[in-house]
Design an enzyme around this catalytic site. Structure first.
Site, mmCIF file in Angstrom:
data_model
loop_
_atom_site.group_PDB
_atom_site.id
_atom_site.type_symbol
_atom_site.label_atom_id
_atom_site.label_comp_id
_atom_site.label_asym_id
_atom_site.label_seq_id
_atom_site.Cartn_x
_atom_site.Cartn_y
_atom_site.Cartn_z
ATOM 1 N N ASP A 482 42.891 33.842 46.161
ATOM 2 C CA ASP A 482 43.030 34.604 44.920
ATOM 3 C C ASP A 482 44.476 34.587 44.423
ATOM 4 O O ASP A 482 45.404 34.192 45.135
ATOM 5 C CB ASP A 482 42.563 36.044 45.184
ATOM 6 C CG ASP A 482 41.981 36.715 43.953
ATOM 7 O OD1 ASP A 482 42.243 36.250 42.826
ATOM 8 O OD2 ASP A 482 41.279 37.734 44.127
ATOM 9 N N ASP A 552 35.872 37.929 36.869
ATOM 10 C CA ASP A 552 35.549 39.185 37.542
ATOM 11 C C ASP A 552 34.446 39.925 36.813
ATOM 12 O O ASP A 552 33.951 40.945 37.299
ATOM 13 C CB ASP A 552 36.788 40.086 37.620
ATOM 14 C CG ASP A 552 37.631 39.757 38.841
ATOM 15 O OD1 ASP A 552 37.234 38.869 39.615
ATOM 16 O OD2 ASP A 552 38.685 40.392 39.017
HETATM 17 C C1 GLA Z 1 40.458 39.664 42.099
HETATM 18 C C2 GLA Z 1 39.218 38.815 42.315
HETATM 19 C C3 GLA Z 1 38.087 39.705 42.750
HETATM 20 C C4 GLA Z 1 38.470 40.431 44.001
HETATM 21 C C5 GLA Z 1 39.744 41.226 43.783
HETATM 22 C C6 GLA Z 1 40.256 41.815 45.067
HETATM 23 O O1 GLA Z 1 40.320 40.501 40.994
HETATM 24 O O2 GLA Z 1 38.899 38.092 41.186
HETATM 25 O O3 GLA Z 1 36.927 38.943 42.958
HETATM 26 O O4 GLA Z 1 38.644 39.503 45.050
HETATM 27 O O5 GLA Z 1 40.770 40.400 43.253
HETATM 28 O O6 GLA Z 1 41.439 42.503 44.881
#
Ligand code: GLA
Length: 733
Positions: A482, A552
């Site tokens: 990420d 997300d």
């Molecule tokens: C990002 C990712 C999510 C999750 C969060 C965790 O927003 O896109 O899927 O993993 O971080 O903090």
């Protein structure tokens, strides 16, 4: 071996071609490199597109020439430099010792080689053997300064793809500063009505297709965030006004790069269009000492006369076969359950185990442990940089939990955010100089976190050591990589003052080095890229990681647009999609379980919810979805994908997946809002065999392929919002 590149020495014309596309360029008077054509293949070029000479007012002429009909301001070219009599945006700006940025790159020489050289330190399309492609390297030089450029053009034998890149070399005796280098310049003449299609967006709202006619002036599509960004994907399509999904000319260009990009389109006084693509020149300044060179990232170009679907399939195929390297590239991807939306940071081993148990009972194949397993991370304010297991949450160690997951027959995946540091971390306390920050200024937080200075080797080495230890000691099958903020405070404490303009790009090179080292050291781990969802969904990342989390936003209706837009460039096997709870946690919307399933089953499928909290009925639905997805998975992940109805144009969306033999197809249709008046709509399919009959497996209704492609079928009349329908067709033997 058939030649893919021909050189007509008498007329100094280069012709790159294969069965589908041709690219033509020529050397004109004064050794100027001119662009002739890019588009559908022609057998042979007879000189008809040589740019007509005309005297145009206020478009001056070549230094030393009194030919008033020959102007660099109008001639379509392959590379234009600042300081020439060409009033468009230049592809190259080189600042010299005397303060001038004037350059005149002129043709010198060429070389044709079999295959395709890789770009040092950068991702790029590759070949598996040298018969697959040929590469033309054109050498250009500026007489005065000795600054030279190599323009690389690769044409693939069996794909409608040309790649381009440019390398700038300081062959002079003085230091110069590179202030801009586009990877490619593409000038269009005789296309006065071109329209652009781009993919702007936002966090949780990525890759929203936007189409507009080109107007006079310069339009720029770009990112200055240090990443390819949620806000503008590094891609552009140029199309004619009549082009649609199935028909018409479509030129698609994507940059294989994950940092700041700049795509500028300029429509000029003569309705000619110049497209430039490359690294963004904002805060870019690269010092080149004598003998040093700079490599621009690659642009992949395709052309199709079969509309946007044709263009997309060309790009999907190239990415799938010749950009993604992972050993998983042709493997069916496991169905995951991810604990992020299920628990956020509030979990420990005992809370996760029942989710694993349920996952096993439902046929799910992998458990992914998301953010919060390391340091002392109970919320998003701490511990980034401390990649050690959080004892409170895993009192018996992570391997103990990984064993539990494996014992249930599931694979085990884990989340990292390697590029970041929290002030509240051991890493920061030990190395306060490892983040990007301008001396004496307070760096700007975003999500209360800061960006590590990946231009530094010591920082990268530390990350490799920490991450490798976790991966080696815990039987990990999958990693989600990420990256949860845009860059700021662009400065590296390790670089001298006159090299700070290199930091943005050096960050990306550092990232690629880090990804290369980790993915090569762990080839059996399936890697998924992520950046707060789809903030770095690009072909550069795909070179290291075969799949990426596109957003997300898990709301099924929002995902229609996100996944539709994403599919313009990227193959389905790259695009993950999860079913989550309602009300949706990003939009508050309530959509039926079946609709959430259908949308997620249109990608690399999984769940992102607490399976233990489902009703019995929902659990049954999960079981059915999982079983269905397993049956259609090869077709969805590796079939040909066609968009049928655009959610950007109305109340519906539809798409389909079909195999190579055209013997089996999955069609998904979606209706967003219901309508009291029973207005009928149809879905018309494409890509089937018109001579064959197909049976729809749920209803056993038989249709001709030609019928489905001409008449189509009526969509169901529904009195409910947010509905989906899945059709499964098989050829009748
Ligand atoms: C990002 C990712 C999510 C999750 C969060 C965790 O927003 O896109 O899927 O993993 O971080 O903090």
């Amino acid at each position: 071996m058939d030649k893919l590149i021909e050189y007509d020495a008498q007329n100094q014309i280069f012709h790159l071609h294969n069965h589908d596309v041709s690219y033509l360029l020529s050397v004109e008077e004064g050794n100027v490199l001119a662009h002739l054509y890019f588009g559908a293949a022609v057998r042979h070029y007879h000189g008809q597109l040589r740019y007509p000479r005309a005297d145009r007012g206020f478009s001056g002429n070549l230094p030393g020439s009194l030919d008033r009909t020959y102007s660099l301001d109008t001639l379509p070219r392959e590379i234009s430099c600042a300081g020439e009599l060409d009033y468009h945006e230049p592809a190259v700006i080189v600042r010299q010792a005397n303060g001038s940025n004037s350059l005149a790159l002129r043709y010198q020489d060429y070389q044709i080689i079999d295959g395709k050289p890789q770009l040092p330190g950068l991702p790029a399309a590759f070949v598996e053997d040298d018969t697959e492609a040929q590469t033309l390297i054109i050498k250009m030089q500026d007489q005065l300064t000795g600054v030279a450029a190599e323009l690389w053009y690769t044409v693939y034998r069996d794909q409608p793809i040309i790649t381009r890149t440019c390398r700038l070399i300081n062959q002079g005796s003085a230091k110069v500063n590179l202030e801009k280098l586009a990877s490619m310049q593409l000038d269009f003449t005789g296309h006065a009505n071109l329209e652009s299609i781009t993919l702007p967006g936002a966090y949780a709202d990525e890759r929203q297709m936007e189409r507009r006619p080109l107007q006079h002036g310069v339009t720029e599509f770009r990112s200055r965030r240090g990443t390819s960004s949620h806000q503008m994907n590094p891609f552009i399509a140029l199309v004619e006004p009549t082009t649609n999904e199935q028909r018409g000319d479509a030129y698609g260009m994507m940059l294989v790069y994950s940092g700041n990009h700049q795509i500028s389109v300029e429509k000029d006084q003569n309705d000619q269009v110049r497209l430039l693509m490359g690294i963004n020149d904002a805060n870019f300044n690269w010092q080149l000492l004598p003998g040093q060179s700079f490599q621009a990232p690659e642009v992949v170009m395709t052309y199709s006369d079969e509309g946007l679907n044709g263009m997309s399939q060309n790009l999907h195929h190239l990415i799938q076969e010749r950009i993604i390297r992972s050993k998983f590239k042709h493997q069916e991807r496991p169905i995951v359950v991810n604990n992020w939306e299920a628990t956020y940071f509030d979990f420990d081993e005992s809370k996760l185990q029942p989710i694993v148990d349920e996952a096993q009972a439902m046929g799910i194949e992998m458990f992914v442990l998301d953010d919060g397993w390391f340091g002392h991370r109970d919320d998003d304010n701490s511990s980034l940089g401390d990649w050690q297991v959080y004892q409170k949450k895993f009192p018996h160690g992570l391997a103990h939990f990984a064993d539990y997951v494996h014992a249930k027959g599931l694979k085990f995946g884990i989340w990292f955010e390697p590029e970041m540091i929290s002030f509240d971390s051991q890493l920061y306390r030990a190395h306060p100089d490892w983040l990007m920050r301008v001396p004496d200024r307070q760096p700007s937080p975003s999500r209360n976190q800061y960006v590590l200075d990946l231009t530094r080797k010591d920082v990268r080495d530390n990350l490799v050591t920490q991450i490798s230890a976790i991966l080696q000691n815990n039987q990990i099958d999958y990693v989600k990589w990420d990256m949860n903020r845009s860059l700021s405070d662009i400065y590296s404490l390790e670089l001298p003052a006159d090299r700070q303009g290199e930091v943005y790009h050096r960050y990306v090179l550092g990232l690629y080095d880090l990804m290369e080292r980790i993915t090569q050291a762990f080839p059996d781990i399936l890697f998924e890229g992520c950046s707060g969802g789809g903030g770095r969904f690009d072909a550069g990342i795909a070179y290291y990681m075969p799949q990426i989390w596109p957003s997300d936003n898990t709301d099924a209706i929002a995902r229609l647009k996100i996944q539709y837009g994403t599919s313009l460039i990227y193959p389905i096997s790259m695009t993950t999609a999860h079913v989550s709870v309602i009300p949706n946690q990003q939009t508050g919307r309530q959509t039926p379980f079946a609709t959430r399933g259908a949308v997620a089953m249109s990608g690399v499928f999984g769940y992102e919810l607490d399976l233990t909290k489902l009703t019995d009925d929902e659990k049954q639905q999960v079981k059915r979805q999982v079983a269905k997805y397993k049956a259609i998975r090869p077709l969805v992940q590796y079939g040909h994908f066609y968009r049928l109805k655009s959610p950007f144009e109305g109340n519906q969306a539809a798409w389909m997946f079909i195999d190579d033999k055209r013997s089996e197809a999955i069609v998904m249709t979606f209706n967003v809002l219901t309508n009291a008046a029973n207005r009928l709509t149809r879905t018309v399919l494409v890509g089937l065999d018109p001579q064959k009959d197909y049976e729809e497996l749920m209803t056993h209704q038989v249709y001709g392929g030609d019928e489905l492609m001409k008449l189509g079928f009526y969509d169901p009349l529904v009195h409910q919002d947010f509905t989906a329908k899945l059709y499964h067709f098989k050829v009748r033997q």
